[in-house]
Design a protein around this motif. Sequence first.
Motif, PDB file in Angstrom:
ATOM      1  N   TRP A 137       0.841  -1.195   0.000  1.00 42.37           N
ATOM      2  CA  TRP A 137       0.000   0.000   0.000  1.00 42.37           C
ATOM      3  C   TRP A 137       0.876   1.245   0.000  1.00 42.37           C
ATOM      4  N   VAL A 138       0.442   2.262  -0.730  1.00 37.45           N
ATOM      5  CA  VAL A 138       1.189   3.519  -0.790  1.00 37.45           C
ATOM      6  C   VAL A 138       0.277   4.663  -0.366  1.00 37.45           C
ATOM      7  N   PRO A 139       0.839   5.699   0.276  1.00 37.04           N
ATOM      8  CA  PRO A 139       0.021   6.851   0.673  1.00 37.04           C
ATOM      9  C   PRO A 139      -0.540   7.546  -0.564  1.00 37.04           C
ATOM     10  N   LYS A 199      -3.938  12.842   2.014  1.00 37.65           N
ATOM     11  CA  LYS A 199      -3.930  13.230   3.425  1.00 37.65           C
ATOM     12  C   LYS A 199      -5.098  14.182   3.648  1.00 37.65           C
ATOM     13  N   CYS A 207      -9.101   0.665  -0.477  1.00 37.80           N
ATOM     14  CA  CYS A 207      -8.521   1.811   0.205  1.00 37.80           C
ATOM     15  C   CYS A 207      -8.398   1.510   1.693  1.00 37.80           C
ATOM     16  N   TYR A 250      -4.554   5.160   1.951  1.00 40.03           N
ATOM     17  CA  TYR A 250      -3.600   4.348   1.212  1.00 40.03           C
ATOM     18  C   TYR A 250      -4.335   3.564   0.132  1.00 40.03           C
ATOM     19  N   LYS A 252      -0.295  -0.232  -4.471  1.00 38.96           N
ATOM     20  CA  LYS A 252       0.786   0.261  -5.320  1.00 38.96           C
ATOM     21  C   LYS A 252       0.472  -0.060  -6.786  1.00 38.96           C
ATOM     22  N   GLU A 278      -2.448   4.076  -8.175  1.00 37.22           N
ATOM     23  CA  GLU A 278      -2.599   5.482  -7.816  1.00 37.22           C
ATOM     24  C   GLU A 278      -3.308   6.262  -8.914  1.00 37.22           C
TER      25      GLU A 278
END
Length: 64
Positions: free
Chosen positions: A2-4, A7, A28, A48, A51, A54
């Motif tokens: 998982w990637v951010p 925010k 998510c 997140y 990967k 996105e």
Amino acid sequence: MWVPFLKVDSQIVAEMWKDALESEGLPCRMLPEEEIFKWSETSSFVLYVPKGREHVGEEIVRKL
């Protein structure tokens, strides 16, 4: 992995984005930015996504 992805400033906003992304078929996860045991509803949260997916999230955000 998982990637951010995004925010946000509160739990409610994070849940709204999480629901919007998942309703379009993008898995998510939502975690507080601070330590997991010291968060509140007004803490910042990070969403997140998997990967490599996105670009799907960016399309969904752009569509909304």
